[in-house]
Design a protein around this motif. Structure first.
Motif, PDB file in Angstrom:
ATOM      1  N   VAL A 192      -7.746   0.568  -3.134  1.00 11.88           N
ATOM      2  CA  VAL A 192      -8.369   0.070  -1.835  1.00 11.88           C
ATOM      3  C   VAL A 192      -8.938   1.039  -0.921  1.00 11.88           C
ATOM      4  N   MET A 215     -13.920  -7.983   0.250  1.00 10.77           N
ATOM      5  CA  MET A 215     -12.644  -7.305   0.954  1.00 10.77           C
ATOM      6  C   MET A 215     -13.151  -6.794   2.310  1.00 10.77           C
ATOM      7  N   ARG A 251      -2.861  -6.570   2.539  1.00  9.35           N
ATOM      8  CA  ARG A 251      -2.834  -5.199   1.950  1.00  9.35           C
ATOM      9  C   ARG A 251      -1.726  -4.506   2.987  1.00  9.35           C
ATOM     10  N   LEU A 252      -0.586  -4.425   2.782  1.00 12.98           N
ATOM     11  CA  LEU A 252       0.500  -3.914   3.781  1.00 12.98           C
ATOM     12  C   LEU A 252       1.183  -2.666   3.303  1.00 12.98           C
ATOM     13  N   GLY A 253       0.978  -1.519   4.320  1.00 15.75           N
ATOM     14  CA  GLY A 253       1.471  -0.316   4.262  1.00 15.75           C
ATOM     15  C   GLY A 253       2.777  -0.241   4.895  1.00 15.75           C
ATOM     16  N   ARG A 254       2.349   0.268   6.254  1.00 16.67           N
ATOM     17  CA  ARG A 254       3.455   0.714   7.286  1.00 16.67           C
ATOM     18  C   ARG A 254       4.376  -0.489   7.569  1.00 16.67           C
ATOM     19  N   MET A 277      -4.011  -6.115   7.288  1.00 22.40           N
ATOM     20  CA  MET A 277      -3.143  -5.265   6.946  1.00 22.40           C
ATOM     21  C   MET A 277      -1.729  -5.090   7.793  1.00 22.40           C
ATOM     22  N   SER A 278      -1.033  -4.192   8.046  1.00 22.69           N
ATOM     23  CA  SER A 278       0.144  -4.479   8.691  1.00 22.69           C
ATOM     24  C   SER A 278      -0.386  -4.986  10.174  1.00 22.69           C
ATOM     25  N   ILE A 307     -12.363  -4.328   6.067  1.00 21.61           N
ATOM     26  CA  ILE A 307     -11.142  -3.762   6.993  1.00 21.61           C
ATOM     27  C   ILE A 307     -11.659  -4.131   8.437  1.00 21.61           C
ATOM     28  N   ARG A 321       3.135   6.245   8.486  1.00 20.87           N
ATOM     29  CA  ARG A 321       2.926   7.514   7.514  1.00 20.87           C
ATOM     30  C   ARG A 321       2.791   8.637   8.547  1.00 20.87           C
ATOM     31  N   VAL A 375      -2.691   7.285   9.134  1.00 22.74           N
ATOM     32  CA  VAL A 375      -2.419   6.059   9.812  1.00 22.74           C
ATOM     33  C   VAL A 375      -3.472   4.961   9.547  1.00 22.74           C
ATOM     34  N   ILE A 408       0.831  -1.328  -0.047  1.00 21.87           N
ATOM     35  CA  ILE A 408      -0.063  -0.081  -0.076  1.00 21.87           C
ATOM     36  C   ILE A 408       0.681   1.082   0.060  1.00 21.87           C
TER      37      ILE A 408
HETATM   38  C1  LIG Z   1      -4.032   2.287   4.717  1.00 22.29           C
HETATM   39  C2  LIG Z   1      -4.539   1.100   4.094  1.00 22.29           C
HETATM   40  C3  LIG Z   1      -3.943  -0.118   4.105  1.00 22.29           C
HETATM   41  C4  LIG Z   1      -2.682  -0.469   4.770  1.00 22.29           C
HETATM   42  O1  LIG Z   1      -2.507  -0.001   6.102  1.00 22.29           O
HETATM   43  P1  LIG Z   1      -1.305  -0.271   6.907  1.00 22.29           P
HETATM   44  O2  LIG Z   1      -1.639  -0.381   8.348  1.00 22.29           O
HETATM   45  O3  LIG Z   1      -0.319   0.777   6.744  1.00 22.29           O
HETATM   46  O4  LIG Z   1      -0.890  -1.822   6.646  1.00 22.29           O
HETATM   47  C5  LIG Z   1      -4.765  -1.223   3.984  1.00 22.29           C
HETATM   48  N1  LIG Z   1      -5.916  -1.242   3.579  1.00 22.29           N
HETATM   49  C6  LIG Z   1      -6.675  -0.071   3.355  1.00 22.29           C
HETATM   50  C7  LIG Z   1      -8.005   0.069   2.893  1.00 22.29           C
HETATM   51  C8  LIG Z   1      -5.917   1.293   3.678  1.00 22.29           C
HETATM   52  O5  LIG Z   1      -6.553   2.503   3.510  1.00 22.29           O
END
Ligand SMILES: *Cc1c(COP(=O)(O)O)cnc(C)c1O
Length: 246
Positions: free
Chosen positions: A90, A172, A228-231, A212-213, A174, A237, A242, A46
């Motif tokens: 996403v 999907m 879905r990995l960002g941080r 996610m992370s 969250i 961020r 966040v 991400i």
């Molecule tokens: C930002 C985001 C992520 C990634 O989140 P992290 O906690 O940084 O891994 C995944 N999915 C969605 C929909 C996001 O907005």
């Protein structure tokens, strides 16, 4: 005197490669715990708020799929990021941005209305094949959250069937932040919802985008096919970015 090896990568690039390697190992271990083949998992990096230079470093370290949460940001970055990547949206999509989204992205994780799905399908260039879509399901009921209620998910898949420009391939979600147990419960419910929808509609819905992370390991144990990995890959961020609401 031995040759001094050429320093090819910056410290930041080496750090991204290391973080990515560690994430992949944790993904593989989670898959093995659940008796799943690690090769069946895909990592979507991400890249929201991440500048193109750092995305290029992640690509050099093996990232092939990236995810953005805003159409406008994706559009601004698109030409400065290495070619050949799969792009995922996403974040929430409004139908007035569907034409651009249908051009920029391969997969949309946030289908939450017939209107937006129909607009994507209509705008997709037939030469590129259908855009892949996932119906986003919200189990939290938090008002700021997007996504359809669990009760409406199967009906939305059904309503979006039969459009050449769009192929709905799964769901999907969250998870709520802060509680590993609540997150796992949410992932289990998405898998069960998917299993029922496959039965009810008599068609395969193979993809589950969840994790996610902070919660990708329980997500994989519960059946995620895409995390879905960002941080975890790029570091923290700015505070306002966040996490999505909830
Ligand atoms: C930002 C985001 C992520 C990634 O989140 P992290 O906690 O940084 O891994 C995944 N999915 C969605 C929909 C996001 O907005």
């Amino acid at each position: 005197m031995p040759d001094v090896p050429e320093l090819r990568s910056t410290p930041a690039a080496a750090e991204i490669a290391e973080r990515l390697g560690s994430a992949r190992r944790r993904m593989a271990r989670a898959a093995e715990r659940a008796g799943r083949d690690p090769a069946s998992l895909r990592l979507v990096a991400i890249t929201k708020t991440v500048p193109p230079q750092r995305i290029a470093e992640a690509v050099a370290a093996g990232v092939t799929e990236i995810g953005e949460n805003r159409v406008q940001e994706a559009r601004l970055k698109h030409s400065s990021v290495p070619p050949g990547l799969r792009w995922h949206l996403v974040g929430h999509l409004q139908s007035n941005k569907a034409a651009i989204a249908a051009e920029l992205f391969d997969t949309i994780h946030s289908l939450d209305s017939e209107r937006v799905g129909a607009a994507l399908a209509d705008h997709r260039d037939p030469g590129r094949g259908p855009i892949r879509g996932l119906v986003e399901v919200d189990f939290t009921g938090i008002a700021a959250r997007t996504g359809v209620s669990p009760d409406g998910a199967e009906a939305l898949v059904q309503a979006l069937a039969g459009r050449p420009g769009l192929e709905v391939v799964g769901f999907m979600t969250i998870a709520p932040a802060g509680s590993p147990e609540a997150a796992r419960d949410c992932f289990r419910r998405l898998r069960e919802l998917r299993d029922r929808a496959q039965q009810g509609l008599g068609r395969a819905l193979p993809e589950l985008s969840m994790g996610m992370s902070d919660d990708f390991e329980p997500a994989i144990e519960e059946g995620a096919t895409m995390v879905r990995l960002g941080r975890l890959i790029f570091g923290e961020r700015a505070a306002s970015e966040v996490r999505p609401p909830g």
